[in-house]
Design an enzyme around this catalytic site. Structure first.
Site, PDB file in Angstrom:
ATOM      1  N   ARG A 265       0.754  -1.279  -0.041  1.00  0.00           N
ATOM      2  CA  ARG A 265       0.055   0.046   0.007  1.00  0.00           C
ATOM      3  C   ARG A 265       0.856   1.161  -0.012  1.00  0.00           C
ATOM      4  O   ARG A 265       0.690   2.113  -0.753  1.00  0.00           O
ATOM      5  CB  ARG A 265      -0.932  -0.039   1.058  1.00  0.00           C
ATOM      6  CG  ARG A 265      -1.860   1.560   1.168  1.00  0.00           C
ATOM      7  CD  ARG A 265      -2.965   1.553   2.251  1.00  0.00           C
ATOM      8  NE  ARG A 265      -2.965   0.239   3.290  1.00  0.00           N
ATOM      9  CZ  ARG A 265      -2.238   0.659   4.628  1.00  0.00           C
ATOM     10  NH1 ARG A 265      -1.587   1.527   4.630  1.00  0.00           N
ATOM     11  NH2 ARG A 265      -2.411  -0.242   5.397  1.00  0.00           N
TER      12      ARG A 265
ATOM     13  N   TYR B 112     -16.746  16.216 -15.712  1.00  0.00           N
ATOM     14  CA  TYR B 112     -17.444  14.649 -15.687  1.00  0.00           C
ATOM     15  C   TYR B 112     -18.470  14.617 -14.611  1.00  0.00           C
ATOM     16  O   TYR B 112     -18.261  14.962 -13.525  1.00  0.00           O
ATOM     17  CB  TYR B 112     -16.268  13.762 -15.611  1.00  0.00           C
ATOM     18  CG  TYR B 112     -16.380  12.351 -15.283  1.00  0.00           C
ATOM     19  CD1 TYR B 112     -17.323  11.817 -16.008  1.00  0.00           C
ATOM     20  CD2 TYR B 112     -16.059  11.866 -14.053  1.00  0.00           C
ATOM     21  CE1 TYR B 112     -18.092  10.474 -15.620  1.00  0.00           C
ATOM     22  CE2 TYR B 112     -16.364  10.673 -13.719  1.00  0.00           C
ATOM     23  CZ  TYR B 112     -17.460   9.832 -14.464  1.00  0.00           C
ATOM     24  OH  TYR B 112     -17.957   8.503 -14.205  1.00  0.00           O
TER      25      TYR B 112
ATOM     26  N   ASP C 166      -7.603  18.933 -14.549  1.00  0.00           N
ATOM     27  CA  ASP C 166      -7.901  17.735 -14.981  1.00  0.00           C
ATOM     28  C   ASP C 166      -7.714  17.644 -16.380  1.00  0.00           C
ATOM     29  O   ASP C 166      -8.315  18.030 -17.155  1.00  0.00           O
ATOM     30  CB  ASP C 166      -9.427  17.331 -14.839  1.00  0.00           C
ATOM     31  CG  ASP C 166      -9.927  15.650 -15.202  1.00  0.00           C
ATOM     32  OD1 ASP C 166      -9.131  15.267 -15.896  1.00  0.00           O
ATOM     33  OD2 ASP C 166     -10.626  15.212 -14.625  1.00  0.00           O
TER      34      ASP C 166
ATOM     35  N   LYS D 282      -8.484   6.186 -19.097  1.00  0.00           N
ATOM     36  CA  LYS D 282      -8.691   6.669 -20.490  1.00  0.00           C
ATOM     37  C   LYS D 282      -7.551   6.774 -21.464  1.00  0.00           C
ATOM     38  O   LYS D 282      -6.924   5.687 -21.646  1.00  0.00           O
ATOM     39  CB  LYS D 282      -9.389   8.251 -20.228  1.00  0.00           C
ATOM     40  CG  LYS D 282     -10.502   8.383 -19.364  1.00  0.00           C
ATOM     41  CD  LYS D 282     -11.729   7.335 -19.741  1.00  0.00           C
ATOM     42  CE  LYS D 282     -12.787   7.570 -18.791  1.00  0.00           C
ATOM     43  NZ  LYS D 282     -12.814   7.463 -17.384  1.00  0.00           N
TER      44      LYS D 282
END
Ligand code: P1T
Length: 379
Positions: free
Chosen positions: A48, A100, A172, A197
């Protein structure tokens, strides 16, 4: 990344594996690492906090954005969440109105209840921005080009406004990809991506990324990444490393096909309007030419007629697949009002022009003629 620099895409973050000499970073599929004595290890103790495959992926992410640091997350929204978590309670955030749908939902439905205030404004309307801009604003959140109406927002101008009030500017950069736009160069403090994406590029994973040149922000977000644990697996990190190597060649084809599709649609009598920053008719075409080195592969258009016409058109498409998401090698079509942006308040959807006849295309890298023929026969 210098758009002409394919070398960064191929070699960014890559190091020969020291034990075996493996040229490609292996998948270190392990959750934990042996320690010689308590607290004594070779740099990794628990996946992690860090994993060698993720380290290589994060170095590649930094390289393609021209950033000092990159951090990988399990999703784009996970990356966004970590950025929001740097804010203190009571902070106010200025957000561009056309983000978005999931980003808006994260802010409105989740973070607003923890005492943060989000002001959604049209960032191409100076009066709207100035009305809300004050020292209470601690973060300015820009998405450019915007999803789904493809507005282009002036990053340098928003960086100046952020500086004026002492806010952090987040951009973004998902729609552009690091191949066509470098927000850090224009004054952004943080770049965020849904690596699901273009960076992932094959519609086979979910991921997110944060890039920055500011050490303090890097350390804060790295701590959140570790403490909150929204990290990608070694396998996802490996897939993303692999994808980044072909980002440059993919983006060139996405853009070439998107320009052709946009021009075809613009001249088709059954199409009312096309929204693509690469078209001269786009209201921010000149700004797009200044701040982007290419126009990417995303575009939206309004079909003439009604939702019933849209419903007749969609099943006729043979190559464009009706699905959410974008940026994969295959072409997709999306109906924002009923799919990706269904969670946007109806009155805002109306203001933005996200209506029943709006369709968004993620133009893939198939043969250009086949894509145009597919749209032509369906129209
Ligand atoms: O889906 P995820 O990896 O969590 O990324 C969220 C996200 C963030 N930013 C932008 C600009 C995005 O487009 C997305 C996700 N978008 C879609 C799934 C979509 O179809 O628009």
């Amino acid at each position: 990344m210098d758009p002409k620099n394919f070398t960064v895409a191929v070699h960014g973050g890559a190091e020969i594996e020291p034990v075996t000499g493996a040229v490609m970073t292996p998948i270190f599929q392990t959750s934990t690492f042996a320690q010689k004595a308590p607290g004594e290890h070779a740099g990794y103790d628990y996946s992690r906090g860090g994993n060698p495959t993720r380290t290589a992926h994060e170095a590649a992410l930094a390289a393609i954005e021209g950033a000092k640091w990159g951090l990988a997350f399990a999703s784009g929204l996970g990356a966004e969440q970590a950025i929001v978590q740097t804010l203190d309670p009571g902070a106010e955030v200025l957000v561009c109105d056309d983000v978005y749908g999931g980003t808006g939902r994260l802010f409105r439905k989740l973070w607003a209840k923890y005492g943060l205030t989000f002001h959604f404004v049209d960032m191409n309307n100076d009066a709207e921005v100035e009305k809300v801009l004050s020292p209470r604003i601690k973060m300015i959140w820009v998405e450019t080009p915007t999803n789904p109406t493809m507005k282009v927002i002036d990053i340098a101008k928003m960086a100046e406004k952020a500086k004026k009030v002492g806010a952090i500017l987040v951009v973004d950069n998902t729609f552009s990809s690091p191949f066509f736009q470098h927000p850090l160069k224009w004054g952004a403090d943080i770049v965020v991506h849904s690596t699901t994406k273009y960076i992932g590029g094959h519609s086979d994973l979910i991921g997110g990324a944060v890039m920055t040149n500011k050490q303090e922000l890097y350390e804060q977000i790295k701590f959140i990444q570790f403490a909150a644990g929204c990290v990608p697996s070694p396998f996802e990190s490996f897939l993303l490393l692999r994808s980044i190597k072909t980002l440059a060649v993919r983006m060139i084809h996405h853009e070439r096909n998107a320009i052709a599709v946009a021009e075809f649609l613009e001249h088709h009598p059954k199409v009312k309007s096309v929204y693509y920053p690469g078209l001269k008719s786009h209201p921010q075409h000149i700004l797009a030419k200044k701040q982007m080195s290419g126009f990417s592969g995303m575009l939206s258009f309004d079909l003439r007629g009604t939702y019933e016409d849209v419903i007749k058109f969609l099943p006729k498409l043979k190559i464009f697949c009706l699905a959410e998401s974008l940026g994969g090698v295959e072409s997709l079509v999306n109906h924002p009002e009923r799919m990706t942006h269904a969670s946007v308040p109806p009155e805002l959807r109306k203001k933005l022009g996200i209506g029943p006849t709006l369709l968004r295309l993620s133009v893939g890298i198939e043969s250009m003629d086949d894509l145009i023929e597919d749209l032509n026969q369906a129209l």
